[in-house]
Motif scaffolding. Structure first.
Motif, PDB file in Angstrom:
ATOM      1  N   ALA A  31       0.827  -1.201   0.000  1.00 42.01           N
ATOM      2  CA  ALA A  31       0.000   0.000   0.000  1.00 42.01           C
ATOM      3  C   ALA A  31       0.863   1.254   0.000  1.00 42.01           C
ATOM      4  CB  ALA A  31      -0.916  -0.010   1.221  1.00 42.01           C
ATOM      5  N   LEU A  32       1.941   1.236   0.777  1.00 45.18           N
ATOM      6  CA  LEU A  32       2.847   2.384   0.825  1.00 45.18           C
ATOM      7  C   LEU A  32       3.419   2.670  -0.560  1.00 45.18           C
ATOM      8  CD1 LEU A  32       4.516   4.495   2.366  1.00 45.18           C
ATOM      9  CD2 LEU A  32       6.183   2.681   2.845  1.00 45.18           C
ATOM     10  N   LEU A  33       3.865   1.634  -1.263  1.00 44.51           N
ATOM     11  CA  LEU A  33       4.416   1.839  -2.600  1.00 44.51           C
ATOM     12  C   LEU A  33       3.347   2.348  -3.556  1.00 44.51           C
ATOM     13  CD1 LEU A  33       6.702  -1.330  -2.915  1.00 44.51           C
ATOM     14  CD2 LEU A  33       7.378   1.007  -2.340  1.00 44.51           C
ATOM     15  N   THR A  34       2.148   1.790  -3.481  1.00 45.35           N
ATOM     16  CA  THR A  34       1.051   2.245  -4.322  1.00 45.35           C
ATOM     17  C   THR A  34       0.739   3.711  -4.066  1.00 45.35           C
ATOM     18  OG1 THR A  34       0.028   0.047  -4.427  1.00 45.35           O
ATOM     19  CG2 THR A  34      -1.410   1.935  -4.828  1.00 45.35           C
ATOM     20  N   ASP A  35       0.642   4.071  -2.795  1.00 50.02           N
ATOM     21  CA  ASP A  35       0.256   5.418  -2.403  1.00 50.02           C
ATOM     22  C   ASP A  35       1.326   6.441  -2.788  1.00 50.02           C
ATOM     23  OD1 ASP A  35      -1.675   7.084  -1.372  1.00 50.02           O
ATOM     24  OD2 ASP A  35      -1.192   6.697   0.730  1.00 50.02           O
ATOM     25  N   LEU A  36       2.589   6.104  -2.523  1.00 47.37           N
ATOM     26  CA  LEU A  36       3.673   7.008  -2.912  1.00 47.37           C
ATOM     27  C   LEU A  36       3.682   7.220  -4.427  1.00 47.37           C
ATOM     28  CD1 LEU A  36       6.594   5.655  -0.682  1.00 47.37           C
ATOM     29  CD2 LEU A  36       5.435   7.858  -0.410  1.00 47.37           C
ATOM     30  N   LYS A  37       3.468   6.134  -5.150  1.00 45.89           N
ATOM     31  CA  LYS A  37       3.558   6.201  -6.603  1.00 45.89           C
ATOM     32  C   LYS A  37       2.441   7.065  -7.178  1.00 45.89           C
ATOM     33  CE  LYS A  37       4.824   3.020 -10.314  1.00 45.89           C
ATOM     34  NZ  LYS A  37       5.013   1.584 -10.668  1.00 45.89           N
ATOM     35  N   ARG A  38       1.220   6.877  -6.714  1.00 44.00           N
ATOM     36  CA  ARG A  38       0.102   7.620  -7.286  1.00 44.00           C
ATOM     37  C   ARG A  38       0.126   9.094  -6.883  1.00 44.00           C
ATOM     38  NH1 ARG A  38      -4.951   4.761  -4.037  1.00 44.00           N
ATOM     39  NH2 ARG A  38      -4.659   5.777  -2.004  1.00 44.00           N
ATOM     40  N   ARG A  39       0.833   9.432  -5.832  1.00 46.93           N
ATOM     41  CA  ARG A  39       0.972  10.826  -5.409  1.00 46.93           C
ATOM     42  C   ARG A  39       2.224  11.480  -5.979  1.00 46.93           C
ATOM     43  NH1 ARG A  39      -2.221  12.033  -0.723  1.00 46.93           N
ATOM     44  NH2 ARG A  39      -3.512  10.235  -0.182  1.00 46.93           N
ATOM     45  N   GLY A  40       2.968  10.751  -6.795  1.00 50.38           N
ATOM     46  CA  GLY A  40       4.181  11.310  -7.367  1.00 50.38           C
ATOM     47  C   GLY A  40       5.326  11.429  -6.388  1.00 50.38           C
ATOM     48  N   LEU A  41       5.262  10.677  -5.274  1.00 49.57           N
ATOM     49  CA  LEU A  41       6.285  10.769  -4.233  1.00 49.57           C
ATOM     50  C   LEU A  41       7.344   9.681  -4.318  1.00 49.57           C
ATOM     51  CD1 LEU A  41       4.009  11.583  -1.151  1.00 49.57           C
ATOM     52  CD2 LEU A  41       5.618  13.142  -2.266  1.00 49.57           C
ATOM     53  N   LEU A  42       7.067   8.589  -5.027  1.00 48.54           N
ATOM     54  CA  LEU A  42       8.026   7.484  -5.038  1.00 48.54           C
ATOM     55  C   LEU A  42       9.331   7.886  -5.718  1.00 48.54           C
ATOM     56  CD1 LEU A  42       8.527   4.572  -4.199  1.00 48.54           C
ATOM     57  CD2 LEU A  42       7.570   3.822  -6.392  1.00 48.54           C
ATOM     58  N   GLU A  43       9.253   8.738  -6.718  1.00 51.89           N
ATOM     59  CA  GLU A  43      10.462   9.160  -7.417  1.00 51.89           C
ATOM     60  C   GLU A  43      11.420   9.902  -6.503  1.00 51.89           C
ATOM     61  OE1 GLU A  43       9.345  11.436 -10.785  1.00 51.89           O
ATOM     62  OE2 GLU A  43       8.377   9.776 -11.840  1.00 51.89           O
ATOM     63  N   GLU A  44      10.884  10.587  -5.483  1.00 54.22           N
ATOM     64  CA  GLU A  44      11.743  11.368  -4.601  1.00 54.22           C
ATOM     65  C   GLU A  44      11.870  10.770  -3.204  1.00 54.22           C
ATOM     66  OE1 GLU A  44       8.650  14.777  -3.029  1.00 54.22           O
ATOM     67  OE2 GLU A  44       9.556  15.030  -5.010  1.00 54.22           O
ATOM     68  N   THR A  45      11.310   9.576  -3.015  1.00 51.98           N
ATOM     69  CA  THR A  45      11.392   8.892  -1.723  1.00 51.98           C
ATOM     70  C   THR A  45      12.057   7.540  -1.913  1.00 51.98           C
ATOM     71  OG1 THR A  45       9.316   9.938  -1.035  1.00 51.98           O
ATOM     72  CG2 THR A  45      10.093   8.063   0.264  1.00 51.98           C
ATOM     73  N   LEU A  46      13.147   7.293  -1.200  1.00 53.02           N
ATOM     74  CA  LEU A  46      13.825   6.004  -1.257  1.00 53.02           C
ATOM     75  C   LEU A  46      13.264   5.115  -0.161  1.00 53.02           C
ATOM     76  CD1 LEU A  46      16.051   4.235  -2.486  1.00 53.02           C
ATOM     77  CD2 LEU A  46      17.635   5.212  -0.810  1.00 53.02           C
ATOM     78  N   VAL A  47      12.663   4.001  -0.540  1.00 56.00           N
ATOM     79  CA  VAL A  47      12.106   3.043   0.409  1.00 56.00           C
ATOM     80  C   VAL A  47      13.096   1.893   0.555  1.00 56.00           C
ATOM     81  CG1 VAL A  47      10.163   1.512   0.931  1.00 56.00           C
ATOM     82  CG2 VAL A  47       9.762   3.670  -0.287  1.00 56.00           C
ATOM     83  N   VAL A  48      13.438   1.583   1.795  1.00 49.94           N
ATOM     84  CA  VAL A  48      14.402   0.509   2.083  1.00 49.94           C
ATOM     85  C   VAL A  48      13.719  -0.526   2.971  1.00 49.94           C
ATOM     86  CG1 VAL A  48      16.654  -0.084   3.081  1.00 49.94           C
ATOM     87  CG2 VAL A  48      16.310   2.154   1.976  1.00 49.94           C
ATOM     88  N   TRP A  49      13.821  -1.798   2.589  1.00 45.80           N
ATOM     89  CA  TRP A  49      13.338  -2.920   3.407  1.00 45.80           C
ATOM     90  C   TRP A  49      14.555  -3.743   3.803  1.00 45.80           C
ATOM     91  CZ3 TRP A  49      13.873  -8.145   3.393  1.00 45.80           C
ATOM     92  CH2 TRP A  49      12.982  -8.907   4.154  1.00 45.80           C
ATOM     93  N   ALA A  50      14.737  -3.972   5.109  1.00 45.73           N
ATOM     94  CA  ALA A  50      15.967  -4.631   5.562  1.00 45.73           C
ATOM     95  C   ALA A  50      15.711  -5.494   6.786  1.00 45.73           C
ATOM     96  CB  ALA A  50      17.034  -3.582   5.872  1.00 45.73           C
ATOM     97  N   THR A  51      16.674  -6.347   7.071  1.00 47.53           N
ATOM     98  CA  THR A  51      16.693  -7.195   8.254  1.00 47.53           C
ATOM     99  C   THR A  51      18.148  -7.459   8.606  1.00 47.53           C
ATOM    100  OG1 THR A  51      15.761  -9.227   9.224  1.00 47.53           O
ATOM    101  CG2 THR A  51      16.621  -9.374   6.977  1.00 47.53           C
ATOM    102  N   GLU A  52      18.432  -7.973   9.817  1.00 49.29           N
ATOM    103  CA  GLU A  52      19.829  -7.999  10.265  1.00 49.29           C
ATOM    104  C   GLU A  52      20.682  -9.069   9.601  1.00 49.29           C
ATOM    105  OE1 GLU A  52      17.786  -9.930  14.023  1.00 49.29           O
ATOM    106  OE2 GLU A  52      17.216  -8.561  12.432  1.00 49.29           O
ATOM    107  N   PHE A  53      20.104 -10.206   9.269  1.00 48.50           N
ATOM    108  CA  PHE A  53      20.790 -11.278   8.552  1.00 48.50           C
ATOM    109  C   PHE A  53      19.730 -12.229   8.024  1.00 48.50           C
ATOM    110  CE2 PHE A  53      21.832 -12.360  13.224  1.00 48.50           C
ATOM    111  CZ  PHE A  53      20.617 -12.982  13.463  1.00 48.50           C
ATOM    112  N   GLY A  54      20.173 -13.285   7.339  1.00 52.43           N
ATOM    113  CA  GLY A  54      19.226 -14.265   6.824  1.00 52.43           C
ATOM    114  C   GLY A  54      19.149 -15.482   7.724  1.00 52.43           C
TER     115      GLY A  54
END
Length: 500
Positions: free
Chosen positions: A388-411
């Motif tokens: 939803a966050l990616l959808t919302d950022l994209k439709r508002r024209g914010l994804l191009e200027e917002t870097l979204v990072v998904w991370a965890t400490e190890f696998g």
């Protein structure tokens, strides 16, 4: 002889009590960074640095940025790479065997695997782990055809927006890796600046009424770095993350007035503090700590007005709240964090840090047993909100200027732990990024056929930091503080191949 009797109006403890009694609510951690700065004089070292020509950052990027803001999502406990963004069908083919019994036995001789781990996996340890098949199916999606597991049905629709890095590695095999992912250093090396604090230090604000660095969700447990995961180390407490609650009634924990206070009265009380501080400033006109203190109180008042509005969803449409899953028990909490993150970057916050899975210990994603049930449950809590966050950022024209990072400490290990879990695994795991000038629908780097270790385009955790800073137009070496020289690995290398 000039007297300084007005300096004695308040000692540190009295000052804190005075502020509390005024109804300003400075007793809590959220605004503690401001009070910490309040009591810090400029050091002789800082004066010497300035004398030699060094100046702190001026709030401007070093080169043209791709992004303005960062949303940093951290899954606490260690997400299995092979059941998320790096599926490995070879695990199914060799289920129940040791690695030595497969055609892939040569991976045990990899130069990337430490000797003690090589011995463990080779069976020289009394407990010889067996390969465990994938606990979920996977599919290829989008025009890119990238594969992710079936536990991410909503996010899979955004596969062509993702830049997946499948070749991460770190050095800590315990949950101190949570702090290591945020600072680049082992937990035993002390609290050092986090990536969020470096962004705060390097860039000026885009909204003078809101913090530059906001933390949402429950932070790391004390055993795994605690508030060091949002701390600023030697950069100074003014660069720490400000913790907010997604609750417009009390967005800043412990920082609301104990009793309702009219705005006009608040202003008069701040004016009194301002006059007292300026008395001190008259005797120390060149002391930046005094200026910082005055500015911090001004920001605090503005925050009490602006933060509740930013975290109030009452004007969001029903479609939007449904999109984020706010009407469902499983997704409500993280969905609220994701929606709040969008509203904050929309209002100019530079760095928003989201935590998922904090449980007072190692983290909810720490699946030593029952991995199938564990990851199915955790993914169900975050999959829809992240999509939803990616959808919302994209439709508002914010994804191009917002870097979204998904991370965890190890696998997690390709082998089983017990019967149905996986152990910690720092030698090869995955993170992904989206927006902020990056390419989408790409997978960078690779692990071997069993997901054991990173073998192609390997990246230590600070390469993610460097990539974030590069997207924001910052060069970490130009941010370096005199007296705190960093190693090359601390700076990391931006993954330039990911940029469009």
């Amino acid at each position: 002889m000039k007297t300084h009797h007005h300096h004695q109006l308040f000692d540190s403890a009295t000052r804190r009590g005075f502020l509390r009694d005024l109804g300003l609510g400075f007793g809590g951690l959220a605004l503690g960074t401001m009070l910490a700065q309040d009591l810090l004089p400029i050091s002789s070292q800082a004066k010497a640095d300035e004398h030699l020509g060094w100046r702190p950052p001026d709030g401007r990027p070093h080169f043209a940025p791709k992004a303005k803001s960062v949303i940093w999502m951290f899954m606490i406990g260690g997400v299995s790479q092979v059941e998320s963004f790096d599926p490995k069908p070879e695990l199914d083919r060799h289920d129940g065997k040791t690695i030595a019994e497969t055609p892939h036995a040569s991976i045990l001789e990899s130069p990337y695997v430490k000797k003690n781990v090589r011995e463990l996996v080779a069976g020289l340890h009394p407990v010889q782990p067996k390969i465990m098949r994938m606990q979920v199916g996977y599919r290829r999606h989008g025009q890119s055809g990238l594969a992710i597991s079936d536990w991410w049905p909503h996010l899979s629709r955004h596969i062509d927006d993702l830049a997946i890095v499948r070749s991460m590695w770190t050095t800590d095999n315990d949950h101190g890796a949570q702090l290591q992912f945020h600072t680049g250093r082992h937990v035993l090396e002390g609290r050092l600046p986090t990536i969020g604090s470096w962004v705060h230090y390097g860039l000026g604000t885009m909204n003078e009424n809101l913090p530059k660095y906001v933390v949402l969700g429950t932070p790391l447990a004390d055993c795994c770095g605690g508030i060091g995961g949002q701390g600023s180390g030697y950069l100074g407490p003014e660069h720490e993350g400000v913790q907010l609650k997604v609750d417009p009634r009390e967005p800043i924990p412990y920082a609301s007035p104990a009793k309702p206070v009219p705005d006009d009265l608040q202003r008069r009380k701040f004016a009194l503090i301002d006059r007292l501080d300026r008395l001190v400033a008259q005797d120390h006109p060149d002391d930046p700590a005094i200026t910082a203190r005055i500015q911090s109180y001004e920001l605090a008042f503005r925050m009490q007005m602006a933060v509740p509005e930013a975290l109030d969803f009452k004007h969001e449409s029903e479609e939007t709240t449904q999109l984020y899953g706010l009407h469902q028990d499983a997704t409500r909490d993280f969905g609220a964090q994701c929606l709040a993150a969008r509203r904050l970057v929309e209002r100019g916050v530079r760095f928003v840090q989201l935590f998922h899975g904090s449980n007072g210990g190692a983290g909810a994603w720490d699946a030593h047993g029952g991995l199938k049930a564990n990851h199915a449950q955790q993914c169900a809590q975050v999959d829809q909100p992240i999509a939803a966050l990616l959808t919302d950022l994209k439709r508002r024209g914010l994804l191009e200027e917002t870097l979204v990072v998904w991370a965890t400490e190890f696998g997690r290990t390709p082998g089983s732990q017990g019967t149905d879990g996986r152990d910690h695994h720092p030698y090869g795991f995955s993170v992904w990024m989206a927006g902020g000038g990056l390419k989408g629908g790409v997978a960078h780097g690779a692990t071997d056929e069993l997901g054991f270790h990173a073998v192609e385009n390997r990246h230590y955790v600070t390469d993610i930091h460097a990539t974030v800073l590069h997207a924001l137009g910052l060069d970490s070496r130009r941010l370096e503080v005199p007296g705190h020289r960093r190693l090359d690995i601390d700076h990391g290398q931006p993954i330039l191949e990911l940029f469009a």
